[in-house]
Design a protein around this motif. Structure first.
Motif, short mmCIF file in Angstrom:
data_model
loop_
_atom_site.label_atom_id
_atom_site.label_comp_id
_atom_site.label_asym_id
_atom_site.label_seq_id
_atom_site.Cartn_x
_atom_site.Cartn_y
_atom_site.Cartn_z
N VAL A 1 0.84 -1.20 0.00
CA VAL A 1 0.00 0.00 0.00
C VAL A 1 0.88 1.25 0.00
CG1 VAL A 1 -1.66 1.34 1.38
CG2 VAL A 1 -2.00 -1.11 1.02
N SER A 2 1.94 1.23 0.76
CA SER A 2 2.86 2.38 0.84
C SER A 2 3.49 2.66 -0.53
CB SER A 2 3.94 2.10 1.88
OG SER A 2 4.85 3.17 1.94
N GLN A 3 3.92 1.62 -1.21
CA GLN A 3 4.51 1.80 -2.54
C GLN A 3 3.47 2.30 -3.53
OE1 GLN A 3 6.15 -2.11 -3.29
NE2 GLN A 3 8.01 -1.70 -2.10
N HIS A 4 2.27 1.76 -3.45
CA HIS A 4 1.19 2.18 -4.34
C HIS A 4 0.86 3.67 -4.13
CE1 HIS A 4 -2.42 1.90 -6.78
NE2 HIS A 4 -3.12 2.44 -5.77
N LEU A 5 0.71 4.06 -2.86
CA LEU A 5 0.41 5.46 -2.57
C LEU A 5 1.55 6.39 -2.97
CD1 LEU A 5 -1.45 5.44 0.89
CD2 LEU A 5 -2.34 6.19 -1.31
N ALA A 6 2.77 5.94 -2.77
CA ALA A 6 3.92 6.76 -3.17
C ALA A 6 3.88 7.01 -4.67
CB ALA A 6 5.23 6.08 -2.76
N GLY A 7 3.51 5.99 -5.44
CA GLY A 7 3.38 6.15 -6.88
C GLY A 7 2.26 7.12 -7.25
N GLU A 8 1.14 7.03 -6.57
CA GLU A 8 0.00 7.92 -6.83
C GLU A 8 0.29 9.36 -6.44
OE1 GLU A 8 -3.56 6.69 -4.83
OE2 GLU A 8 -3.84 4.92 -6.10
N LEU A 9 0.91 9.51 -5.27
CA LEU A 9 1.12 10.84 -4.72
C LEU A 9 2.41 11.51 -5.20
CD1 LEU A 9 0.15 10.02 -1.01
CD2 LEU A 9 -1.28 11.20 -2.71
N GLY A 10 3.33 10.72 -5.70
CA GLY A 10 4.63 11.27 -6.12
C GLY A 10 5.52 11.59 -4.92
N ARG A 11 5.19 11.06 -3.78
CA ARG A 11 5.96 11.25 -2.55
C ARG A 11 5.62 10.11 -1.60
NH1 ARG A 11 2.18 12.53 1.09
NH2 ARG A 11 0.38 13.74 0.40
N GLU A 12 6.37 10.01 -0.50
CA GLU A 12 6.05 9.02 0.52
C GLU A 12 4.72 9.38 1.17
OE1 GLU A 12 7.77 6.14 1.45
OE2 GLU A 12 8.97 6.60 -0.34
N ALA A 13 3.91 8.38 1.44
CA ALA A 13 2.62 8.60 2.10
C ALA A 13 2.83 8.86 3.59
CB ALA A 13 1.73 7.37 1.92
N THR A 14 1.96 9.66 4.16
CA THR A 14 2.02 9.91 5.60
C THR A 14 1.35 8.76 6.34
OG1 THR A 14 -0.09 11.06 5.67
CG2 THR A 14 1.88 12.41 5.19
N VAL A 15 1.59 8.71 7.62
CA VAL A 15 0.97 7.68 8.45
C VAL A 15 -0.55 7.79 8.38
CG1 VAL A 15 0.68 6.86 10.83
CG2 VAL A 15 2.96 7.45 10.00
N SER A 16 -1.07 9.01 8.41
CA SER A 16 -2.53 9.17 8.36
C SER A 16 -3.08 8.71 7.01
CB SER A 16 -2.94 10.60 8.68
OG SER A 16 -2.44 11.50 7.72
N GLU A 17 -2.37 8.97 5.92
CA GLU A 17 -2.81 8.51 4.60
C GLU A 17 -2.80 6.99 4.52
OE1 GLU A 17 -1.38 12.31 1.86
OE2 GLU A 17 0.08 10.75 2.38
N LEU A 18 -1.76 6.39 5.07
CA LEU A 18 -1.68 4.93 5.08
C LEU A 18 -2.82 4.34 5.93
CD1 LEU A 18 2.18 4.49 5.47
CD2 LEU A 18 0.81 3.80 3.49
N ALA A 19 -3.07 4.95 7.08
CA ALA A 19 -4.13 4.46 7.97
C ALA A 19 -5.48 4.54 7.27
CB ALA A 19 -4.14 5.28 9.26
N GLU A 20 -5.73 5.64 6.58
CA GLU A 20 -7.00 5.80 5.88
C GLU A 20 -7.14 4.76 4.78
OE1 GLU A 20 -9.15 9.06 3.01
OE2 GLU A 20 -7.80 9.81 4.57
N LYS A 21 -6.09 4.57 4.01
CA LYS A 21 -6.13 3.63 2.88
C LYS A 21 -6.33 2.18 3.38
CE LYS A 21 -5.42 2.76 -1.56
NZ LYS A 21 -6.23 3.28 -2.62
#
Length: 180
Positions: A127-147
């Motif tokens: 999920v972290s790698q996927h979000l990093a690709g979507e966001l163009g940056r490392e995901a925050t803890v809150s973004e990871l928690a939500e996802k």
């Protein structure tokens, strides 16, 4: 390493004199009367019986050396408990099986927790790698928690587990530690 200890144990077992039926009857009477030396001989004389019970659990997720250790501890406790009210063979068999089965259950539960946590770490990484690709940056803890539909605290706990696993695995450089 555990296998080496088990092999040594098996070799030592061959040096212990078995008990005859007459000796066992005498030793059981003395043990029931509280004689410590008799109890020691009762334990020693029953190691082969306990080993044969323990071998029934070979192939479980618990190493054989641990199974034998649990069985021998149960043998010792059964000898202390023995007062003549219950037949020795019944008491011994029940105590050894209970101890070994409990140890096997605990090992399986521990492994299940480890496997569950490994799956959570892997899912978080994906999920972290996927979000990093979507966001163009490392995901925050809150973004990871939500996802992942988890709390931020749960995400931090998983991240800590992943970091601890790297450290324990010897990859201290990747975990931010120093290498020697």
């Amino acid at each position: 390493m555990a296998q080496d200890f088990y092999e040594m144990y098996l070799e030592e077992m061959g040096q212990i004199a078995p008990m005859s039926a007459e000796e066992e009857a005498r030793i059981l009477e003395q043990t029931a009367a509280g004689e410590v030396q008799a109890r020691k001989r009762l334990v020693e004389g029953n190691l082969q019986k306990v080993l044969s019970i323990a071998k029934e659990y070979e192939g479980s997720r618990l190493p054989m050396a641990d199974i034998v250790q649990e069985a021998n501890t149960a043998l010792t406790l059964a000898a202390v408990e023995y007062d003549g009210a219950t037949e020795w063979e019944t008491l011994l068999d029940r105590r050894v099986r209970e101890a070994v089965e409990e140890a096997v259950r605990e090992q399986e539960a521990e492994l299940e927790v480890e496997e569950n946590m490994a799956a959570r770490v892997n899912a978080l990484q994906i999920v972290s790698q996927h979000l990093a690709g979507e966001l163009g940056r490392e995901a925050t803890v809150s973004e990871l928690a939500e996802k992942m539909k988890m709390t931020e605290e749960e995400i931090r706990d998983i991240m800590k587990l992943a970091l601890d696993a790297l450290t324990v695995g010897g990859d201290t450089a990747a975990a931010g530690g120093e290498t020697e």
